[in-house]
Design a protein around this motif. Sequence first.
Motif, PDB file in Angstrom:
ATOM      1  N   PRO A   8      68.050  67.225   8.129  1.00 29.73           N
ATOM      2  CA  PRO A   8      66.826  66.731   8.077  1.00 29.73           C
ATOM      3  C   PRO A   8      66.062  67.338   7.295  1.00 29.73           C
ATOM      4  N   ARG A   9      63.920  66.763   6.514  1.00 18.24           N
ATOM      5  CA  ARG A   9      63.846  66.957   6.263  1.00 18.24           C
ATOM      6  C   ARG A   9      62.542  67.478   6.468  1.00 18.24           C
ATOM      7  N   LYS A  10      61.999  68.872   4.953  1.00 12.47           N
ATOM      8  CA  LYS A  10      61.322  69.588   5.885  1.00 12.47           C
ATOM      9  C   LYS A  10      59.615  69.174   4.739  1.00 12.47           C
ATOM     10  N   THR A  11      58.446  68.478   5.081  1.00  8.57           N
ATOM     11  CA  THR A  11      57.312  68.868   4.380  1.00  8.57           C
ATOM     12  C   THR A  11      56.449  69.646   4.533  1.00  8.57           C
ATOM     13  N   ASP A  12      55.266  69.369   4.082  1.00 10.59           N
ATOM     14  CA  ASP A  12      53.983  70.479   4.536  1.00 10.59           C
ATOM     15  C   ASP A  12      52.808  69.096   5.747  1.00 10.59           C
ATOM     16  N   ASP A  13      54.086  67.715   5.445  1.00  7.98           N
ATOM     17  CA  ASP A  13      53.370  67.290   7.594  1.00  7.98           C
ATOM     18  C   ASP A  13      53.957  67.391   8.023  1.00  7.98           C
ATOM     19  N   GLU A  23      43.965  62.189  14.296  1.00 12.22           N
ATOM     20  CA  GLU A  23      42.515  61.149  13.776  1.00 12.22           C
ATOM     21  C   GLU A  23      43.355  60.562  12.790  1.00 12.22           C
ATOM     22  N   ARG A  24      44.552  60.294  11.967  1.00 13.19           N
ATOM     23  CA  ARG A  24      45.077  59.730  11.292  1.00 13.19           C
ATOM     24  C   ARG A  24      45.491  58.534  11.181  1.00 13.19           C
ATOM     25  N   VAL A  25      46.118  58.311  12.445  1.00  8.57           N
ATOM     26  CA  VAL A  25      46.282  57.017  13.833  1.00  8.57           C
ATOM     27  C   VAL A  25      44.957  56.382  13.737  1.00  8.57           C
ATOM     28  N   PRO A  26      45.429  54.816  12.977  1.00 10.49           N
ATOM     29  CA  PRO A  26      44.029  53.939  13.421  1.00 10.49           C
ATOM     30  C   PRO A  26      44.333  53.810  14.969  1.00 10.49           C
ATOM     31  N   ASP A  27      43.153  53.805  16.378  1.00  7.78           N
ATOM     32  CA  ASP A  27      43.217  53.121  17.168  1.00  7.78           C
ATOM     33  C   ASP A  27      43.809  51.806  17.625  1.00  7.78           C
ATOM     34  N   LYS A  28      44.673  51.222  18.178  1.00  5.40           N
ATOM     35  CA  LYS A  28      45.700  50.284  18.651  1.00  5.40           C
ATOM     36  C   LYS A  28      44.517  48.465  19.169  1.00  5.40           C
ATOM     37  N   MET A  29      43.858  49.280  19.553  1.00  8.86           N
ATOM     38  CA  MET A  29      43.154  48.623  21.083  1.00  8.86           C
ATOM     39  C   MET A  29      41.557  48.064  19.913  1.00  8.86           C
ATOM     40  N   SER A  30      41.196  48.861  18.792  1.00  9.36           N
ATOM     41  CA  SER A  30      40.170  48.974  18.432  1.00  9.36           C
ATOM     42  C   SER A  30      40.051  46.810  17.338  1.00  9.36           C
ATOM     43  N   GLY A  31      39.993  46.436  17.940  1.00 14.04           N
ATOM     44  CA  GLY A  31      40.318  44.855  17.548  1.00 14.04           C
ATOM     45  C   GLY A  31      39.402  44.578  16.042  1.00 14.04           C
ATOM     46  N   VAL A  32      40.522  45.425  15.126  1.00 12.55           N
ATOM     47  CA  VAL A  32      40.383  44.790  13.589  1.00 12.55           C
ATOM     48  C   VAL A  32      41.654  44.273  13.328  1.00 12.55           C
ATOM     49  N   VAL A  33      41.055  42.852  13.272  1.00 10.81           N
ATOM     50  CA  VAL A  33      42.460  42.619  12.702  1.00 10.81           C
ATOM     51  C   VAL A  33      42.678  42.889  11.161  1.00 10.81           C
ATOM     52  N   ASP A  34      44.704  42.762  10.793  1.00 10.67           N
ATOM     53  CA  ASP A  34      45.206  42.886   9.644  1.00 10.67           C
ATOM     54  C   ASP A  34      45.238  42.377   8.577  1.00 10.67           C
ATOM     55  N   VAL A  35      44.882  41.778   8.161  1.00 15.15           N
ATOM     56  CA  VAL A  35      44.856  40.429   7.629  1.00 15.15           C
ATOM     57  C   VAL A  35      45.690  40.435   6.227  1.00 15.15           C
ATOM     58  N   ASP A  36      46.019  42.158   5.593  1.00 15.08           N
ATOM     59  CA  ASP A  36      47.243  42.346   4.445  1.00 15.08           C
ATOM     60  C   ASP A  36      48.150  41.846   4.943  1.00 15.08           C
ATOM     61  N   ASP A  37      48.603  41.529   6.659  1.00 14.33           N
ATOM     62  CA  ASP A  37      50.405  41.686   6.605  1.00 14.33           C
ATOM     63  C   ASP A  37      51.042  40.590   5.992  1.00 14.33           C
ATOM     64  N   ALA A  38      52.062  40.073   5.151  1.00 11.33           N
ATOM     65  CA  ALA A  38      52.436  38.965   4.607  1.00 11.33           C
ATOM     66  C   ALA A  38      53.315  38.319   5.534  1.00 11.33           C
ATOM     67  N   ASP A  39      53.539  39.346   5.865  1.00  9.43           N
ATOM     68  CA  ASP A  39      54.736  38.820   7.213  1.00  9.43           C
ATOM     69  C   ASP A  39      54.474  37.848   7.636  1.00  9.43           C
ATOM     70  N   ASN A  40      52.980  37.955   8.524  1.00 10.14           N
ATOM     71  CA  ASN A  40      52.904  37.494   9.987  1.00 10.14           C
ATOM     72  C   ASN A  40      51.982  36.726   9.764  1.00 10.14           C
ATOM     73  N   PRO A  41      51.740  35.855   9.189  1.00 12.37           N
ATOM     74  CA  PRO A  41      50.995  34.925   8.702  1.00 12.37           C
ATOM     75  C   PRO A  41      49.635  34.630   9.952  1.00 12.37           C
TER      76      PRO A  41
END
Length: 95
Positions: A8-13, A23-41
């Motif tokens: 197992p790897r241990k880091t400072d994180d 706080e770092r994880v975005p809310d999945k129900m936020s309604g923001v559409v991820d348009v940078d997803d190149a695999d799923n147009p």
Amino acid sequence: MATDYDAPRKTDDDTDSIQALQERVPDKMSGVVDVDDADNPGFELAGQDLADLDLDVVVLPPQADEFTCVSCFLVKHRSQLDHQEKLGPVCAECS
């Protein structure tokens, strides 16, 4: 020097608290559409369950002025026919 890749790897994180990680994880129900997803147009609506939605699609039979290219398998207009092979027609883009 040998490296144990199964260890197992241990880091400072790893020492962050659960609140800091949430706080770092975005809310999945936020309604923001991820348009940078190149695999799923396509666009996926956040918070919408469309699994039980029935779509009505009208499928037309092959028309007299169309052909299906044996190379790219796209239906093309006869004006885009380049040549005929023994397997079938080939469009101008594939030849």
